[in-house]
Write an enzyme that holds these catalytic residues in place. Structure first.
Site, PDB file in Angstrom:
ATOM      1  N   SER A 171       0.849  -1.188   0.000  1.00 37.92           N
ATOM      2  CA  SER A 171       0.000   0.000   0.000  1.00 37.92           C
ATOM      3  C   SER A 171       0.891   1.246   0.000  1.00 37.92           C
ATOM      4  O   SER A 171       1.792   1.347  -0.843  1.00 37.92           O
ATOM      5  CB  SER A 171      -0.940  -0.054   1.203  1.00 37.92           C
ATOM      6  OG  SER A 171      -2.003   0.838   1.052  1.00 37.92           O
ATOM      7  N   ARG A 241     -11.819   6.855   9.275  1.00 39.78           N
ATOM      8  CA  ARG A 241     -11.368   5.480   9.373  1.00 39.78           C
ATOM      9  C   ARG A 241     -12.407   4.511   8.819  1.00 39.78           C
ATOM     10  O   ARG A 241     -12.074   3.523   8.164  1.00 39.78           O
ATOM     11  CB  ARG A 241     -11.059   5.136  10.833  1.00 39.78           C
ATOM     12  CG  ARG A 241     -10.655   3.700  11.072  1.00 39.78           C
ATOM     13  CD  ARG A 241      -9.399   3.318  10.331  1.00 39.78           C
ATOM     14  NE  ARG A 241      -8.836   2.068  10.795  1.00 39.78           N
ATOM     15  CZ  ARG A 241      -7.738   1.517  10.297  1.00 39.78           C
ATOM     16  NH1 ARG A 241      -7.077   2.123   9.333  1.00 39.78           N
ATOM     17  NH2 ARG A 241      -7.290   0.395  10.767  1.00 39.78           N
ATOM     18  N   ASP A 336      -8.386  -6.635  -4.772  1.00 34.61           N
ATOM     19  CA  ASP A 336      -8.011  -5.307  -4.259  1.00 34.61           C
ATOM     20  C   ASP A 336      -8.557  -4.252  -5.207  1.00 34.61           C
ATOM     21  O   ASP A 336      -8.104  -4.135  -6.334  1.00 34.61           O
ATOM     22  CB  ASP A 336      -6.470  -5.234  -4.191  1.00 34.61           C
ATOM     23  CG  ASP A 336      -5.957  -3.915  -3.603  1.00 34.61           C
ATOM     24  OD1 ASP A 336      -6.757  -2.979  -3.417  1.00 34.61           O
ATOM     25  OD2 ASP A 336      -4.746  -3.844  -3.324  1.00 34.61           O
ATOM     26  N   HIS A 369      -7.836  -5.402  -0.478  1.00 35.14           N
ATOM     27  CA  HIS A 369      -6.538  -4.751  -0.272  1.00 35.14           C
ATOM     28  C   HIS A 369      -5.832  -5.287   0.970  1.00 35.14           C
ATOM     29  O   HIS A 369      -4.616  -5.462   0.989  1.00 35.14           O
ATOM     30  CB  HIS A 369      -6.769  -3.243  -0.151  1.00 35.14           C
ATOM     31  CG  HIS A 369      -5.519  -2.444  -0.006  1.00 35.14           C
ATOM     32  ND1 HIS A 369      -4.549  -2.401  -0.984  1.00 35.14           N
ATOM     33  CD2 HIS A 369      -5.066  -1.647   1.000  1.00 35.14           C
ATOM     34  CE1 HIS A 369      -3.554  -1.614  -0.585  1.00 35.14           C
ATOM     35  NE2 HIS A 369      -3.847  -1.155   0.613  1.00 35.14           N
ATOM     36  N   ASP A 370      -6.578  -5.536   2.021  1.00 40.01           N
ATOM     37  CA  ASP A 370      -6.012  -6.027   3.285  1.00 40.01           C
ATOM     38  C   ASP A 370      -5.281  -7.358   3.137  1.00 40.01           C
ATOM     39  O   ASP A 370      -4.553  -7.750   4.053  1.00 40.01           O
ATOM     40  CB  ASP A 370      -7.119  -6.192   4.334  1.00 40.01           C
ATOM     41  CG  ASP A 370      -7.164  -5.030   5.305  1.00 40.01           C
ATOM     42  OD1 ASP A 370      -6.379  -4.081   5.126  1.00 40.01           O
ATOM     43  OD2 ASP A 370      -7.987  -5.073   6.234  1.00 40.01           O
TER      44      ASP A 370
END
Lengths: 396, 396
Positions: A171, A241, A336, A369-370
Site C-alpha cells: 500500500s 477510518r 483489491d 486490499h487487506d
C-alpha cells in the site's frame, strides 16, 4: 548495535506528545529539506529493528509501513497491545526471516508514533510565535512519499548500511519502496512494491477527501489546534477510518464476514446498528482514534494523494527506473479495488520498459486490499523466495 | 384529471417544512400501517405526472425514484432549477414516452419533497408531547421499501388505475419496482428493475453507515432536533453525500472526468483542494444540503439497508414472484460496483426459477451506477422496446 546507536541520540529527543511511550528514535539535528522547499530541523526518526545486522552490514531489509501502520511490525503494539501488523510475514522462519535478515522499520515522516510529525512538539526555533512549546499541528509542512523515504535514508545511513538487501512494503509502503528504488537505486538490491501503484488514482483521492472533510468538519478539530484544549476530533477521525476501512476490504470479504447478519436479533427490529457490519465499522472507527493523530492523518493522506512517480520524471514512468540494477517483485491481489491489479500491471510495463529485472505475481484472493497483511501463503512463499534469491546473490 | 383529483385533497395538506414549494399532493386521512407496526396517519403522497391518462386508464407508467431523487422527473427541479433527473429517459418520444403513457412519480415515503417524512409537520394527534406543531424529525417511524410502495399504491388507487402498464425505476427505484411486482402482482403488467438487486449488500450497508455516522457526528444535527434552532447538519450531510457520490461513479469515470488534474496550477502546490476531483466532490456535498433533509437521508438509507426480498419470503427469493404474470426487464451496467451485474444475475435466476417472463440486459459502460441516469442509447432502446411491447399487449 542497534541499542548502542539508538541510545545516544535518544537523549536529544524532544518530549513526545505520547510521553507514555518511549519510542526508540534518532534525532538528526541537520534536519531534512522537503520537496515543498520547507526544512524540518531537527528531524526525528522513530524505528524498530528485528534480527541482527551482520558484520558486512549486507543483510538489512527495510520494511515500509502503510497509511495507518507504524514501526511495530513484529511485536505487540505499545498502545493497543495487539500483535504487530505484519507478524504474518516478518519473524523467525517467515517470509521476511528475522533469523537471517536485519529488519528495520521506521515510523514515516508525518506519522504519530515518534517520528517528526504534526503531533510532535515543534522545535522552539521553528515555532512562528515564540512561547511555550507546542505540537506542530497544522504547521507541520506538507510532505511527499519521497520526503518519507529521505528521512528513512538518514536512518539507514546512521546504521552504516551502504546497500539494503531489500526494501519491502504494501500500500503506501509500496509507494515508498518505489521511491527508494527511484531515488537511491544504488542502495536497493531488491524491491518489493506490494498492493500499490505508481500514482494515486482519482477514486482514491476522492475517498481520502471524504475522510479529510469529516475531520475538518468536526468542531473538535478546532482548525487543527485541538491540542490546545486537549481534545481530539474523534468523530471526524472515526468517520475517516470507517470509509477507509471499507476500501481495504472486498465486497466478497464483507459479505462473507458479515453478510446481512443482524446483531443479537433473529428478525429485523428497526433499530440503529441492526447489522453486524455497522457495529464492526463503528468499532474500527472508535478504536482507531485512540492510536492515531488526526493531523497526521491529514498530512499522510495528502502525501499519498500527491504521489505520482511519472510526473516526478517528466511524465515518463520508465525514466524513474532507467538503468536500475535493482530486482523487483511486484505483487497485487485480485480483489483489491483500492490498488487494482491493472495499476500493478502498468507499473510492471514501465519496469519492463526500463529493462528492470522484474517479477510480477497476482494473488487470487477475495480478501481485498487487506490481503497483503493477512494469511496468504502463495504471496508469502513468493516474497520469501524473492528475498532468499537476493540474499544468495550477496552471500547472506 | 390529475389536476381535478389533486385539488381537493391539497386543501387538507398540513403546512410543509418547505413552504416556498407548493408540491402537488394527496392526503390520505386513514393513513398507512407500516412493516414496523407503526401507523402514519394521515399520510401524504406528493407526486408529479406527465402525459395523459387514457379513458381505459391502461397507459399508466409508475416511475420510482432513487435515494436522493424525487418526483420532479422530467421538468426543472423546484429548488435547484436543474433539469429533471430522468429527462434522458422520460419525455415526448423518449423511452418512457409521455406522448403515449401517463407517467406518475411519487416522492417516496420518508422523503423531503412533500410526502410524509421527517421534515414534514407532525399531525397534532401524533405528537408525543402536546404543544406547537413541529416536524417529525427522528420521531418519524422506521420504514421499509415495501412501505414506500404501499404509499404509492394509495396514489395509484386514487387515480382509479387498476393495473399499471409498467413500474420502472433504478437503484432504490428498482427495489421499489421489485416490491411492487411482489406485493401487488395483479397491478403490474410490466416491471423494469434497473441497476439494483434483491437485497442491499454488506458493503452498501457499510457505506450508508459512514454517511449516517457523519450526520450523527455533526453537532448541528442536535440529536435529530436541528429544526428547533433552524440549523441543518450541513457538514455531516455533505460528507454523507460525498462518500455516496463516489459509489455512484466508476473508477474509470472518475479517472476520465478528473484523473489527477490539478486545480488552477500546472505543478503540485501542496495546497488544500489541489485536485479537481476534490473540489468537485466538495461541491456535490455543499449543493446537496440545500435540497435534502438530513433526517430523511437517515430514514431512507435505513429503508434501503433493511431491503432483502428473500428474507421477506422465508429466505426463498423465487417465492416472491411465484405465478406472476408480470413481465420483467432486468438491466445492469457493467461498471456499476454499487449494484454489480452479478446481483442482477442472481435476481434473474430467481425470476427464472419462478417461471417469470424475464429479459436481462447488461449495458457495457464505464459510467458506473450513475449510468442509469445518463445518455446510454442501448439501455434506452431496450427500455423503450420493453414498454412498447407491454403497451401493445394491452392495446395502448
Amino acid at each position: 548495535m542497534t541499542e548502542a546507536l539508538a541510545q545516544t541520540p535518544q537523549s536529544q529527543t524532544p518530549p513526545s506528545q505520547t510521553p507514555q511511550i518511549d519510542h526508540q528514535r534518532v534525532v538528526f539535528p541537520a534536519g531534512l529539506a522537503l520537496d515543498s522547499g520547507a526544512v524540518i530541523a531537527p528531524v526525528t526518526v522513530a524505528y524498530r529493528t528485528y534480527g541482527k545486522l551482520n558484520a558486512q552490514r549486507s543483510n538489512a531489509v527495510l520494511v515500509c509501513h502503510a497509511l495507518t501502520g507504524d514501526q511495530y511490525v513484529a511485536e505487540p503494539h505499545p498502545i493497543t497491545g495487539k500483535p504487530g501488523w505484519w507478524e504474518a510475514v516478518v519473524g523467525p522462519g517467515k517470509a521476511v526471516d528475522t533469523d537471517r535478515y536485519f529488519v528495520i522499520c521506521a515510523n514515516v515522516l508525518g506519522g504519530c508514533m515518534g517520528s517528526s510529525g504534526p503531533a510532535e512538539l515543534m522545535p522552539p526555533q521553528a515555532e512562528p510565535t515564540p512561547g511555550a512549546s507546542r505540537p506542530y499541528g497544522t504547521d507541520f509542512p506538507s510532505i511527499t512519499i519521497r520526503d518519507m523515504v529521505r528521512s528513512q535514508k538518514l536512518l539507514v545511513d546512521h546504521f552504516g548500511i551502504a546497500r539494503l538487501l531489500a526494501v519491502v512494503g504494501g500500500s503506501m509502503g509500496g509507494m515508498q519502496v518505489l521511491e527508494w528504488a527511484a531515488t537511491y537505486p544504488e542502495m536497493v538490491a531488491a524491491a518489493a512494491p506490494i498492493a500499490c501503484a505508481a500514482y494515486h488514482s482519482a477514486q482514491n483521492i476522492a475517498f481520502h477527501e471524504v475522510g479529510r472533510a469529516a475531520i475538518h468538519g468536526d468542531p473538535d478539530w478546532m482548525g487543527g489546534r485541538y491540542w490546545e484544549d486537549g481534545r481530539i476530533p474523534a468523530k471526524g477521525l472515526s468517520v475517516a477510518r470507517m470509509v477507509a476501512h471499507i476500501t481495504y476490504l472486498s465486497e466478497a470479504a464483507l459479505g462473507r464476514k458479515f453478510g446481512r447478519r443482524l446483531r443479537g436479533a433473529s428478525a429485523l427490529t428497526f433499530l440503529e446498528d441492526v447489522f453486524e457490519v455497522e457495529s464492526y465499522l463503528r468499532y474500527q472507527g472508535s478504536t482507531f482514534v485512540t492510536r492515531f493523530d488526526a493531523n497526521s492523518y491529514l498530512t499522510i493522506t495528502r502525501a499519498m494523494d500527491y504521489f505520482d512517480m511519472a510526473s516526478e520524471h517528466g511524465g515518463d514512468l520508465p525514466a524513474a527506473f532507467r538503468n536500475t540494477t535493482t530486482r523487483f517483485l511486484v505483487a497485487s491481489f485480485s480483489s483489491d479495488w483500492l490498488f487494482p491489479t491493472e495499476e500493478s500491471r502498468a507499473l510492471v510495463r514501465a519496469l519492463n520498459a526500463a529493462a528492470a529485472n522484474t517479477s510480477f505475481i497476482e494473488i487470487s484472493t477475495d480478501k481485498g486490499h487487506d490481503a497483503f497483511l493477512l494469511d496468504e501463503p502463495v504471496f508469502h512463499r513468493a516474497l520469501g523466495g524473492f528475498l532468499r534469491g537476493a540474499a544468495e546473490r550477496v552471500g547472506v
